[in-house]
Design a protein around this motif. Structure first.
Motif, mmCIF file in Angstrom:
data_model
loop_
_atom_site.group_PDB
_atom_site.id
_atom_site.type_symbol
_atom_site.label_atom_id
_atom_site.label_comp_id
_atom_site.label_asym_id
_atom_site.label_seq_id
_atom_site.Cartn_x
_atom_site.Cartn_y
_atom_site.Cartn_z
ATOM 1 N N GLY A 66 0.816 -1.200 0.000
ATOM 2 C CA GLY A 66 0.000 0.000 0.000
ATOM 3 C C GLY A 66 0.855 1.257 0.000
ATOM 4 O O GLY A 66 1.810 1.370 0.778
ATOM 5 N N ILE A 67 0.531 2.185 -0.879
ATOM 6 C CA ILE A 67 1.218 3.473 -0.916
ATOM 7 C C ILE A 67 0.173 4.588 -0.918
ATOM 8 O O ILE A 67 -1.002 4.346 -1.172
ATOM 9 N N GLY A 68 0.620 5.809 -0.597
ATOM 10 C CA GLY A 68 -0.304 6.940 -0.577
ATOM 11 C C GLY A 68 0.072 7.946 0.496
ATOM 12 O O GLY A 68 1.097 7.807 1.181
ATOM 13 N N ASP A 69 -0.777 8.942 0.670
ATOM 14 C CA ASP A 69 -0.487 10.039 1.590
ATOM 15 C C ASP A 69 -0.439 9.598 3.055
ATOM 16 O O ASP A 69 0.124 10.298 3.898
ATOM 17 N N HIS A 70 -1.041 8.469 3.378
ATOM 18 C CA HIS A 70 -1.118 8.021 4.764
ATOM 19 C C HIS A 70 0.204 7.486 5.288
ATOM 20 O O HIS A 70 0.391 7.372 6.496
ATOM 21 N N THR A 71 1.137 7.111 4.419
ATOM 22 C CA THR A 71 2.335 6.387 4.848
ATOM 23 C C THR A 71 3.303 7.301 5.581
ATOM 24 O O THR A 71 3.430 8.490 5.291
ATOM 25 N N LEU A 72 4.032 6.713 6.536
ATOM 26 C CA LEU A 72 5.055 7.464 7.244
ATOM 27 C C LEU A 72 6.129 7.951 6.282
ATOM 28 O O LEU A 72 6.643 9.061 6.413
ATOM 29 N N THR A 73 6.465 7.124 5.293
ATOM 30 C CA THR A 73 7.479 7.514 4.315
ATOM 31 C C THR A 73 7.074 8.783 3.586
ATOM 32 O O THR A 73 7.876 9.697 3.385
ATOM 33 N N ASN A 74 5.812 8.860 3.210
ATOM 34 C CA ASN A 74 5.327 10.030 2.482
ATOM 35 C C ASN A 74 5.237 11.261 3.385
ATOM 36 O O ASN A 74 5.561 12.379 2.972
ATOM 37 N N GLN A 75 4.836 11.052 4.627
ATOM 38 C CA GLN A 75 4.670 12.173 5.542
ATOM 39 C C GLN A 75 6.001 12.791 5.961
ATOM 40 O O GLN A 75 6.071 13.976 6.301
ATOM 41 N N LEU A 76 7.074 11.995 5.918
ATOM 42 C CA LEU A 76 8.371 12.471 6.389
ATOM 43 C C LEU A 76 9.349 12.668 5.237
ATOM 44 O O LEU A 76 10.548 12.525 5.391
ATOM 45 N N VAL A 77 8.834 13.039 4.072
ATOM 46 C CA VAL A 77 9.644 13.132 2.870
ATOM 47 C C VAL A 77 10.798 14.116 3.022
ATOM 48 O O VAL A 77 11.869 13.919 2.445
ATOM 49 N N SER A 78 10.603 15.162 3.825
ATOM 50 C CA SER A 78 11.659 16.159 3.988
ATOM 51 C C SER A 78 12.892 15.603 4.683
ATOM 52 O O SER A 78 13.978 16.180 4.593
ATOM 53 N N LYS A 79 12.735 14.477 5.377
ATOM 54 C CA LYS A 79 13.841 13.874 6.120
ATOM 55 C C LYS A 79 14.543 12.769 5.344
ATOM 56 O O LYS A 79 15.561 12.241 5.805
ATOM 57 N N HIS A 80 14.008 12.383 4.184
ATOM 58 C CA HIS A 80 14.517 11.202 3.487
ATOM 59 C C HIS A 80 16.012 11.276 3.204
ATOM 60 O O HIS A 80 16.762 10.341 3.507
ATOM 61 N N SER A 81 16.450 12.360 2.594
ATOM 62 C CA SER A 81 17.856 12.465 2.201
ATOM 63 C C SER A 81 18.774 12.438 3.414
ATOM 64 O O SER A 81 19.810 11.760 3.409
ATOM 65 N N GLU A 82 18.389 13.153 4.445
ATOM 66 C CA GLU A 82 19.197 13.190 5.662
ATOM 67 C C GLU A 82 19.321 11.796 6.275
ATOM 68 O O GLU A 82 20.414 11.349 6.633
ATOM 69 N N TRP A 83 18.185 11.121 6.412
ATOM 70 C CA TRP A 83 18.209 9.795 7.021
ATOM 71 C C TRP A 83 18.920 8.776 6.142
ATOM 72 O O TRP A 83 19.635 7.903 6.644
ATOM 73 N N LEU A 84 18.717 8.848 4.829
ATOM 74 C CA LEU A 84 19.385 7.928 3.920
ATOM 75 C C LEU A 84 20.894 8.067 4.034
ATOM 76 O O LEU A 84 21.617 7.062 4.153
ATOM 77 N N ASN A 85 21.397 9.281 4.016
ATOM 78 C CA ASN A 85 22.838 9.496 4.128
ATOM 79 C C ASN A 85 23.377 8.999 5.462
ATOM 80 O O ASN A 85 24.465 8.407 5.525
ATOM 81 N N GLN A 86 22.601 9.218 6.506
ATOM 82 C CA GLN A 86 23.007 8.748 7.836
ATOM 83 C C GLN A 86 23.078 7.221 7.865
ATOM 84 O O GLN A 86 24.031 6.640 8.408
ATOM 85 N N ASP A 87 22.084 6.575 7.268
ATOM 86 C CA ASP A 87 22.057 5.110 7.253
ATOM 87 C C ASP A 87 23.183 4.527 6.407
ATOM 88 O O ASP A 87 23.767 3.496 6.760
#
Length: 236
Positions: free
Chosen positions: A205-226
């Motif tokens: 399931g994908i869409g606006d409800h997902t945590l991934t979608n809601q926290l999109v502004s953090k994706h790059s930061e968290w990806l680089n950290q990981d």
């Protein structure tokens, strides 16, 4: 190995913008419809209300274990790990809240792959946008070469719901964004190439409800950290 191992389906739950019960109902229904019978469902709930708890109680099904988890709210790795810790199966079938299984023989086919000597199993998947109703991105999972592409966040396997893993394995709670990539790489170097169910049996399931979608502004930061963390954890 045991030809009918117990499978614990571990589901981390949360409110999902008020759609938690809707998603969980679809998920649980798909599990209880499986022809493979040696199954339990373990739900670890991060919800701030009791809607999911009341729904599970209404089912009155002794195959379902419900846990209220008040620690590390919002972090899927911790919530899933709590379900795994409280499971009793030989293998863990990971399932995100808003995903579900298609085909009543799907878990049986995964167990068949275990019985063929595979130590873990991944299944093909396809994606359903709950906002638009559109289907997209069908994937037959694969791991290429030495698998280190996973440590860069390049994931040809899919999200956690495609996996069936040994029960002693957990998500690394130090990983924030690419918890699936780290898990798949760890399984690969520990157990070898997985059995692959080459059909689209898991619906993501994908869409606006997902945590991934809601926290999109953090994706790059968290990806680089990981990525930095995984390069230290798994040096060349």
């Amino acid at each position: 190995m045991n030809h009918t191992p117990k499978i614990s389906v571990c589901i981390p739950t949360y409110e999902a913008n008020g759609r938690g019960v809707e998603f969980l109902s679809k998920n649980i229904t798909s599990i209880l419809e499986q022809s493979y019978e040696n199954i339990e469902i373990v739900i670890s709930d991060h919800s701030k209300n009791n809607e999911i708890e009341k729904y599970v109680e209404s089912l009155n099904n002794n195959k379902i274990v419900y846990l209220r988890n008040s620690e590390n709210i919002g972090w899927p790795a911790h919530n899933t790990n709590n379900a795994i810790k409280n499971s009793s199966g030989d293998y863990i079938k990971l399932m995100n809240l808003d995903d579900y299984i298609e085909g009543p023989d799907s878990i049986q086919l995964m167990v068949d792959l275990l019985n063929q000597g595979n130590k873990w199993v991944i299944s093909g998947c396809k994606h359903l946008n709950y906002g638009t109703g559109e289907w997209s991105n069908p994937i037959i999972p694969r791991i290429e070469n030495d698998g280190r592409h996973l440590l860069l966040g390049i994931n040809y396997v899919g999200c956690p719901s495609v996996g069936l893993i040994p029960r002693e394995e957990y998500f690394d709670p130090e990983v924030i964004y690419m918890i699936d990539c780290e898990l798949w790489y760890r399984m690969f170097i520990k157990y070898g190439y997985p059995g692959v169910l080459k059909d689209y049996r898991i619906v993501i399931g994908i869409g606006d409800h997902t945590l991934t979608n809601q926290l999109v502004s953090k994706h790059s930061e968290w990806l680089n950290q990981d990525i930095k963390y995984c390069q230290i954890k798994y040096p060349l």
